[in-house]
Design an enzyme around this catalytic site. Structure first.
Site, PDB file in Angstrom:
ATOM      1  N   SER A 134      58.841 -94.944  17.294  1.00  0.00           N
ATOM      2  CA  SER A 134      58.163 -95.382  16.072  1.00  0.00           C
ATOM      3  C   SER A 134      57.353 -94.199  15.557  1.00  0.00           C
ATOM      4  O   SER A 134      57.099 -93.248  16.320  1.00  0.00           O
ATOM      5  CB  SER A 134      57.213 -96.539  16.406  1.00  0.00           C
TER       6      SER A 134
ATOM      7  N   TYR B 192      50.542-100.691  21.572  1.00  0.00           N
ATOM      8  CA  TYR B 192      51.819-100.403  20.901  1.00  0.00           C
ATOM      9  C   TYR B 192      52.019 -98.882  20.811  1.00  0.00           C
ATOM     10  O   TYR B 192      53.089 -98.351  21.131  1.00  0.00           O
ATOM     11  CB  TYR B 192      51.822-101.044  19.506  1.00  0.00           C
TER      12      TYR B 192
HETATM   13  P1  NAD Z   1      62.327-107.759  15.128  1.00  0.00           P
HETATM   14  O1  NAD Z   1      61.245-108.624  15.682  1.00  0.00           O
HETATM   15  O2  NAD Z   1      62.988-108.117  13.860  1.00  0.00           O
HETATM   16  O3  NAD Z   1      63.459-107.533  16.227  1.00  0.00           O
HETATM   17  C1  NAD Z   1      63.155-107.314  17.582  1.00  0.00           C
HETATM   18  C2  NAD Z   1      64.201-107.997  18.442  1.00  0.00           C
HETATM   19  O4  NAD Z   1      63.898-107.723  19.826  1.00  0.00           O
HETATM   20  C3  NAD Z   1      64.192-109.537  18.288  1.00  0.00           C
HETATM   21  O5  NAD Z   1      65.491-110.018  18.074  1.00  0.00           O
HETATM   22  C4  NAD Z   1      63.627-110.024  19.610  1.00  0.00           C
HETATM   23  O6  NAD Z   1      64.105-111.293  20.002  1.00  0.00           O
HETATM   24  C5  NAD Z   1      64.073-108.925  20.566  1.00  0.00           C
HETATM   25  N1  NAD Z   1      63.262-108.892  21.786  1.00  0.00           N
HETATM   26  C6  NAD Z   1      61.915-109.024  21.897  1.00  0.00           C
HETATM   27  N2  NAD Z   1      61.548-108.983  23.183  1.00  0.00           N
HETATM   28  C7  NAD Z   1      62.673-108.812  23.914  1.00  0.00           C
HETATM   29  C8  NAD Z   1      62.950-108.682  25.295  1.00  0.00           C
HETATM   30  N3  NAD Z   1      61.961-108.749  26.204  1.00  0.00           N
HETATM   31  N4  NAD Z   1      64.233-108.494  25.691  1.00  0.00           N
HETATM   32  C9  NAD Z   1      65.240-108.461  24.780  1.00  0.00           C
HETATM   33  N5  NAD Z   1      65.040-108.590  23.460  1.00  0.00           N
HETATM   34  C10 NAD Z   1      63.783-108.751  23.028  1.00  0.00           C
HETATM   35  O7  NAD Z   1      61.654-106.316  14.996  1.00  0.00           O
HETATM   36  P2  NAD Z   1      62.178-104.927  14.404  1.00  0.00           P
HETATM   37  O8  NAD Z   1      61.199-104.509  13.393  1.00  0.00           O
HETATM   38  O9  NAD Z   1      63.621-104.951  14.097  1.00  0.00           O
HETATM   39  O10 NAD Z   1      61.919-104.009  15.676  1.00  0.00           O
HETATM   40  C11 NAD Z   1      62.943-103.387  16.419  1.00  0.00           C
HETATM   41  C12 NAD Z   1      62.352-102.180  17.114  1.00  0.00           C
HETATM   42  O11 NAD Z   1      61.865-101.263  16.130  1.00  0.00           O
HETATM   43  C13 NAD Z   1      61.157-102.488  18.012  1.00  0.00           C
HETATM   44  O12 NAD Z   1      61.225-101.668  19.171  1.00  0.00           O
HETATM   45  C14 NAD Z   1      59.970-102.069  17.153  1.00  0.00           C
HETATM   46  O13 NAD Z   1      58.856-101.750  17.934  1.00  0.00           O
HETATM   47  C15 NAD Z   1      60.553-100.881  16.434  1.00  0.00           C
HETATM   48  N6  NAD Z   1      59.900-100.475  15.197  1.00  0.00           N
HETATM   49  C16 NAD Z   1      59.789-101.328  14.135  1.00  0.00           C
HETATM   50  C17 NAD Z   1      59.187-100.881  12.968  1.00  0.00           C
HETATM   51  C18 NAD Z   1      59.057-101.745  11.758  1.00  0.00           C
HETATM   52  O14 NAD Z   1      58.311-101.357  10.837  1.00  0.00           O
HETATM   53  N7  NAD Z   1      59.737-102.868  11.668  1.00  0.00           N
HETATM   54  C19 NAD Z   1      58.701 -99.572  12.897  1.00  0.00           C
HETATM   55  C20 NAD Z   1      58.818 -98.742  13.996  1.00  0.00           C
HETATM   56  C21 NAD Z   1      59.439 -99.187  15.142  1.00  0.00           C
END
Ligand code: NAD
Length: 254
Positions: free
Chosen positions: A145, A158
């Site tokens: 991230s 985080y």
């Molecule tokens: P999201 O909540 O839409 O998707 C995350 C997915 O991970 C969900 O389907 C959830 O069920 C699954 N998950 C959660 N805990 C789990 C576990 N213990 N085992 C298996 N699956 C699990 O979120 P997103 O925004 O798509 O995030 C995806 C990744 O991107 C994450 O690592 C998040 O930290 C990272 N991220 C997101 C952003 C943002 O702005 N959305 C920015 C930087 C990084």
């Protein structure tokens, strides 16, 4: 014309939503065979149906990335289904509760580290072992991230988890690139996914406050990360390893 991920067997954790699902769609368009893993079974099965409509060979395998035995069995099931593992996107993650260091809870810290950091470490361990046994290399991308590159007030656990992902990525890259296994991380800026919707609702912040942090003047779309991940997984990025690649609308350019 051969697509750049043709016949590649790729695992995506957290593939049932947001960035993971978008990456799965990008990889499917590039010809990959996909194992989608998540704790959300319903959304995972639905994602697999959508991938099959795009013409991909796809399967859903439930696994919690924070549990060692589930990750080990996940890799076994991917190999059972496709005969090999060529690439992986270790993307499953959770947002921590938003609270500054003095107010943050130990329980929240432990859970965030367990899923976001230990989860990536467990996946790397079992994926790399499999790739070394196969003896023909592979490409792994971890979701870090911008919070893996800079701090964020109120996001200590985080931020710690994502800085850790960048460190694990560099280390695994140093250890295994000479054996053909490339390991990179992607550092998304603020992307419109269910995670960000939940964060807006928890903090009471307006979407505009988030947009103001993005020099490009808007939030990112999941596909913009998915396409970058597909490139990192493919041989087009064959000399790239150990990086923490911002795809962030300029968030870290300040
Ligand atoms: P999201 O909540 O839409 O998707 C995350 C997915 O991970 C969900 O389907 C959830 O069920 C699954 N998950 C959660 N805990 C789990 C576990 N213990 N085992 C298996 N699956 C699990 O979120 P997103 O925004 O798509 O995030 C995806 C990744 O991107 C994450 O690592 C998040 O930290 C990272 N991220 C997101 C952003 C943002 O702005 N959305 C920015 C930087 C990084």
């Amino acid at each position: 014309m051969t697509k750049r991920l043709s016949e590649q067997a790729i695992l995506i954790t957290g593939g049932a939503s947001g960035i993971g699902r978008a990456a799965a769609e990008s990889c499917a368009r590039d010809g990959a065979k996909l194992a989608i893993s998540d704790v959300n079974v319903e959304a995972g099965e639905e994602t697999v149906s959508a991938l099959r409509e795009l013409g991909a060979d796809a399967v859903f395998i439930r696994a919690d990335v924070s549990i060692s035995s589930e990750v080990e069995s996940l890799i076994g099931k991917v190999v059972e289904k496709f005969g090999c593992l060529d690439g992986a996107f270790n993307n499953a993650g959770i947002e921590s509760s938003w609270a500054h260091t003095v107010k943050a809870s130990e329980e929240d810290f432990d859970r965030t580290i367990a899923v976001n950091l230990k989860g990536v470490w467990l996946c790397l361990k079992h994926e790399i072992k499999q790739m070394l046994e196969q003896g023909r290399g592979g490409s792994i991308v971890n979701t870090a991230s911008v919070a893996g590159l800079v701090g964020a007030r109120g996001g200590g656990s985080y931020v710690a988890s994502k800085h850790g992902v960048v460190g694990l990525t560099k280390t695994a890259s140093l250890e295994f690139s000479s054996k053909g296994v490339r390991v990179n991380s992607v550092c998304p800026g603020i992307i419109e996914t269910p995670m960000v919707t939940r964060m807006l609702s928890e903090t009471g912040l307006s979407k505009q406050v988030m947009i103001d942090q993005e020099p490009i003047g808007r939030l990112g779309e999941p596909k913009e990360i998915g396409d970058a991940v597909a490139w990192l997984l493919s041989n087009e990025s064959s000399f790239v390893t150990g990086i923490a690649m911002p795809v962030d609308g300029g968030y870290t350019a300040v």
